[in-house]
Scaffold this active site. Structure first.
Site, short mmCIF file in Angstrom:
data_model
loop_
_atom_site.label_atom_id
_atom_site.label_comp_id
_atom_site.label_asym_id
_atom_site.label_seq_id
_atom_site.Cartn_x
_atom_site.Cartn_y
_atom_site.Cartn_z
N GLU A 1 -5.77 -4.28 1.07
CA GLU A 1 -5.83 -5.30 2.13
C GLU A 1 -7.00 -6.27 1.97
OE1 GLU A 1 -5.20 -2.11 2.53
OE2 GLU A 1 -3.79 -1.74 4.17
N TRP B 1 -2.39 7.61 -3.47
CA TRP B 1 -2.42 8.21 -2.14
C TRP B 1 -1.42 9.35 -2.00
CZ3 TRP B 1 -6.40 7.39 0.63
CH2 TRP B 1 -7.02 6.14 0.66
N THR C 1 0.87 -1.17 0.00
CA THR C 1 0.00 0.00 0.00
C THR C 1 0.91 1.22 0.00
OG1 THR C 1 -0.07 0.05 2.39
CG2 THR C 1 -1.85 -1.10 1.29
N LYS D 1 -6.68 11.01 -1.52
CA LYS D 1 -6.58 10.14 -2.68
C LYS D 1 -6.79 10.97 -3.94
CE LYS D 1 -7.18 5.35 -3.48
NZ LYS D 1 -7.96 4.13 -3.37
P1 AMP Z 1 -6.13 1.25 -1.79
O1 AMP Z 1 -5.69 0.28 -0.77
O2 AMP Z 1 -5.04 2.15 -2.27
O3 AMP Z 1 -6.87 0.59 -2.88
O4 AMP Z 1 -7.16 2.26 -1.11
C1 AMP Z 1 -8.26 1.81 -0.35
C2 AMP Z 1 -9.01 3.01 0.17
O5 AMP Z 1 -9.57 3.74 -0.92
C3 AMP Z 1 -10.18 2.70 1.07
O6 AMP Z 1 -9.79 2.41 2.39
C4 AMP Z 1 -10.97 3.99 0.97
O7 AMP Z 1 -10.43 5.00 1.79
C5 AMP Z 1 -10.77 4.39 -0.48
N1 AMP Z 1 -11.89 3.91 -1.31
C6 AMP Z 1 -11.94 2.83 -2.09
N2 AMP Z 1 -13.12 2.75 -2.73
C7 AMP Z 1 -13.86 3.80 -2.33
C8 AMP Z 1 -15.18 4.28 -2.63
N3 AMP Z 1 -15.97 3.67 -3.50
N4 AMP Z 1 -15.61 5.39 -2.00
C9 AMP Z 1 -14.81 6.06 -1.13
N5 AMP Z 1 -13.55 5.67 -0.82
C10 AMP Z 1 -13.07 4.56 -1.41
#
Ligand code: AMP
Length: 542
Positions: A332, A447, A187, A442
């Site tokens: 995760e 990130w 991540t 994001k």
């Molecule tokens: P990643 O591990 O980089 O894929 O990021 C995961 C994070 O992206 C989640 O914990 C959320 O904070 C954000 N996220 C993913 N999908 C959504 C969604 N549909 N709406 C809002 N936040 C999201």
């Protein structure tokens, strides 16, 4: 207890590609190459080359449990690496090419990668990072020649197609236990060292089956799936596993993800279902409006990784009759945790209530359990109570790779994973993400750590205090805004701060704007209250 009398066969990645090659031998994988040409072959042919690649890896000395890194866009060779590496019991470690060179080198070192496969378009990133990579890391360019690899740092690079040409075609796949590791993804953007999520064969197969079972329009035999979501991020949402498993074609878009390029590709290949973060759909929908039509064959768009805006859902559905499915997930969680497939099926939206439903992130996939927790108490699923979202399931991480410190704080006493997202859950099980408790922004699916940007800003002489918050942005979803309290007597300007940060941070991490204030709102424990700051700045937050 009476034990069932059924055969015990292991759930492995190899079983997926062998199934596709036997049952859907003529179903195609199409790739758009960086040079703009089209490559296509069938699952049968892909499977044959995957066997050759596995033999190549063994000849390079890759052993079960070794990590083999990829640094590549979405294309057929990357797909082959997913299966060949995992198939011999090694671990396919996907690296994010958008990370700065130093972070890449740290991740490669932490993962102890043995070999790095890279796209020729990323050769300069590899040569920049080469000095920081371990000396014994072997390099293979994913091409049929050395074009792009002229720098002295890449003098010992091997050529993918040359290695394959010399390899025996049939691979005697080892009988792997399903709990063996198959993939590794770090991540990015969080503070401290990036954290690795180590997927198993079993978690990958079950995740693919669960994504299919969620009932999207696309994941059916004969349909055409476009993962715009990169293969280097969280298994490209499981599509490289789910599509061959169900007999759908894959279209792999390469590095060109702008609206016109995506439109042309989707139109030409008759893509049924396209999956990606909101940012890429902003460009596509603009192009659809410009051309006054949707790409031929497009039935559905899956939006995840960040919240899908209402205007985007309305645009796709009302203007073009393309069904939007909103989803939530994390690296995760393999990554898909929920999908908003509605019982009513697809169709063009008419009422506000239906749009509200689609704005929610949907219901958990099979094998995913959700709970929300506030002040240590589990909250009701009544659509009103909000709290931190916790998750558990067969495809959810049980700990970070070689990182006991991060693992120690990531789970509650019952073993649920704490997501850092704040959510509500409605009585009918639909999830609504309302905020984020982790201090991250994001932007375009990548990130940005607020803390990293704040630390960089605080190192500037004119800055006494500062805070970085996300503000909504039409194209990128979110962008960082830096709020600064100047040191007494300092005359520092917005431009000076931005220029200074540009030399310390990656380009996309540099805040677009700096706002000067006299003081920052504080919490009871003496921390800057981002919640209050966001409220104070809400009218300007766009
Ligand atoms: P990643 O591990 O980089 O894929 O990021 C995961 C994070 O992206 C989640 O914990 C959320 O904070 C954000 N996220 C993913 N999908 C959504 C969604 N549909 N709406 C809002 N936040 C999201």
């Amino acid at each position: 207890m009476l034990t069932g009398m059924m055969m015990r066969r292991q759930l492995t990645m190899t079983s997926i590609i062998e199934h596709a090659s036997r049952v859907f031998p003529d179903t195609m994988i199409v790739s758009a190459t960086a040079e703009g040409s089209r490559h296509s072959y069938s699952y049968r042919e892909a499977s044959r080359r995957i066997g050759q690649l596995a033999n190549t890896l063994a000849a390079l000395g890759v052993r079960p449990g070794d990590r083999v890194a990829t640094l590549a866009w979405n294309g057929f060779r990357h797909f082959e690496l997913y299966y060949a590496i995992a198939g011999i019991g090694a671990v396919c470690h996907t690296l994010n090419p958008r990370l700065p060179a130093e972070q890449l080198a740290c991740i490669v070192e932490h993962a102890a990668d043995r070999v790095l496969f890279f796209d020729p378009t990323l050769a300069s990133l590899v040569s920049q990072s080469r000095a920081a990579f371990p000396d014994d890391l072997r390099l293979v360019v994913m091409a049929d020649g050395l074009a792009g690899c002229e720098s002295p740092e890449l003098a010992d690079v091997m050529i993918y197609e040359q290695l394959l040409a010399n390899a025996a075609p049939d691979c005697p796949w080892p009988e792997l236990d399903e709990s063996v590791a198959a993939g590794l993804c770090y991540t990015s953007g969080t503070t401290g060292a990036p954290k690795g999520v180590l997927y198993s064969h079993r978690s990958s197969v079950l995740h693919a089956l669960s994504v299919i079972a969620a009932g999207t329009e696309g994941l059916r035999p004969g349909n055409v799936i476009l993962p715009v979501v990169p293969l280097f991020h969280a298994n490209a949402w499981g599509l490289p596993h789910a599509a061959p498993l169900v007999g759908a074609s894959l279209v792999l878009p390469g590095p060109r993800l702008d609206g016109p390029s995506l439109f042309t590709l989707m139109d030409r290949e008759r893509v049924t279902s396209a999956w990606g973060v909101p940012t890429v759909w902003v460009g596509l929908i603009e192009e659809m409006r410009r051309q006054g039509r949707k790409p031929q064959g497009l039935v559905e768009v899956i939006v995840g990784g960040s919240a899908a805006p209402a205007a985007m859902i309305e645009g796709f559905e009302r203007e073009f009759g393309v069904c939007v499915v909103h989803g939530w997930g994390m690296t995760e969680t393999s990554p898909v945790g929920t999908l908003c497939t509605l019982p009513e099926g697809r169709g063009t939206l008419t009422t506000g209530a239906e749009i509200n439903k689609k704005l929610s992130q949907g219901r958990p996939l099979f094998g995913v359990e959700l709970k929300i927790v506030e002040d240590g108490e589990r909250q009701a699923h009544d659509g009103k109570a909000a709290g931190e979202l916790y998750v558990r399931g067969h495809s959810v991480t049980a700990g970070y790779f070689e990182n006991p410190a991060a693992t120690a704080t990531a789970f509650d006493a019952e073993g649920w994973f704490k997501t850092g997202d704040v959510a509500r859950i409605a009585p009918d099980g639909f999830l609504q993400i309302v905020d984020r408790s982790k201090d991250l922004i994001k932007s375009g699916g990548e990130w940005i750590s607020s803390i990293d940007v704040e630390n960089a800003a605080l190192s500037l002489p004119g800055v006494a205090m500062c805070a970085v918050i996300a503000v909504a942005h039409d194209k990128w979803g979110e962008r960082p805004l830096l709020v600064v309290v100047k040191r007494d007597g300092s005359e520092v300007t917005r431009e000076e701060i931005i220029a200074a940060l540009a030399s310390r941070l990656s380009k996309w991490q540099v805040p677009d704007d700096v706002l000067f204030v006299d003081c920052l709102p504080m919490t009871a424990t003496g921390k800057v209250s981002k919640l209050k700051l966001r409220e104070q700045l809400a009218p300007q937050g766009n």
